[in-house]
Write an enzyme that holds these catalytic residues in place. Sequence first.
Site, PDB file in Angstrom:
ATOM      1  N   ASP A 148      -6.742   1.158   0.813  1.00  0.00           N
ATOM      2  CA  ASP A 148      -6.916   1.365   2.324  1.00  0.00           C
ATOM      3  C   ASP A 148      -8.299   1.152   2.838  1.00  0.00           C
ATOM      4  O   ASP A 148      -9.072   0.616   2.002  1.00  0.00           O
ATOM      5  CB  ASP A 148      -6.614   2.662   2.702  1.00  0.00           C
ATOM      6  CG  ASP A 148      -7.429   3.938   2.479  1.00  0.00           C
ATOM      7  OD1 ASP A 148      -8.370   3.716   1.638  1.00  0.00           O
ATOM      8  OD2 ASP A 148      -7.370   4.907   2.851  1.00  0.00           O
ATOM      9  N   LYS A 177       0.934  -1.192  -0.005  1.00  0.00           N
ATOM     10  CA  LYS A 177       0.045  -0.007   0.062  1.00  0.00           C
ATOM     11  C   LYS A 177       0.776   1.355  -0.029  1.00  0.00           C
ATOM     12  O   LYS A 177       0.607   2.295  -0.709  1.00  0.00           O
ATOM     13  CB  LYS A 177      -0.888   0.133   1.163  1.00  0.00           C
ATOM     14  CG  LYS A 177      -1.980   1.261   1.161  1.00  0.00           C
ATOM     15  CD  LYS A 177      -3.079   0.999   2.518  1.00  0.00           C
ATOM     16  CE  LYS A 177      -2.209   1.324   3.793  1.00  0.00           C
ATOM     17  NZ  LYS A 177      -3.024   1.420   4.957  1.00  0.00           N
TER      18      LYS A 177
END
Length: 232
Positions: free
Chosen positions: A152, A134
């Site tokens: 997220d 991420k």
Amino acid sequence: MTQARKPRPAPGSRLTVGEITELFRRLRAANPHPTTELEYTTPFELLVAVVLSAQATDVGVNKATRKLFPVANTPAAILALGEDGLKRYINTIGLYNAKAANLIALCRQLLERHGGEVPRTREALEALPGVGRKTANVVLNTAFGEPTIAVDTHIFRVANRTGLAPGKTVRAVEDTLMRVVPEDFKRDAHHWLILHGRYICKARKPDCQHCPIHDLCRWPEKNHPGEQTRAA
């Protein structure tokens, strides 16, 4: 006479290609030039801010980096602070002990392997301490303009609720988004979706009343004007 309400879609149904294009067209119209809410001026500052943002708010990270970056905003400068010195600037952020250790190791590795520069490849970024997929996606997208999408909790929620990219795991949602988001929108899709999840499609009290994609959304629990929304 009251107009008949359209039946609510079945759980798990997906948006069509045309609906996906319209979804992003509307998000772009409302915010033509989206960007991260983390404050930074260089790729390295962005990398540090994103590492610090894990399980923390952007507001909290910005408060810390406003004090840190004027003092140390390069790998060498942060390394010179040392772990204890760095902690004094970030101790208001959750998990600051582990994050300080990771950032010191990250800065050392940047100096030893990359000449102090932030690498521009996923493989090299993910090899840095404290950097996962991420974080790498955020840096590649926001600092270097790559069409990556960092999933997220906000994006995971929006993708599943709306029917844009349903998936049981973060990686499944990311892979689906990369497949279904039109190329014209892919560069900014991450920012549009995270902002939509943060301010409109919130976890507990989604603001369906002001949602620009309300009619496209597949979430069975979405409300209609005059109704209260139940959280997922």
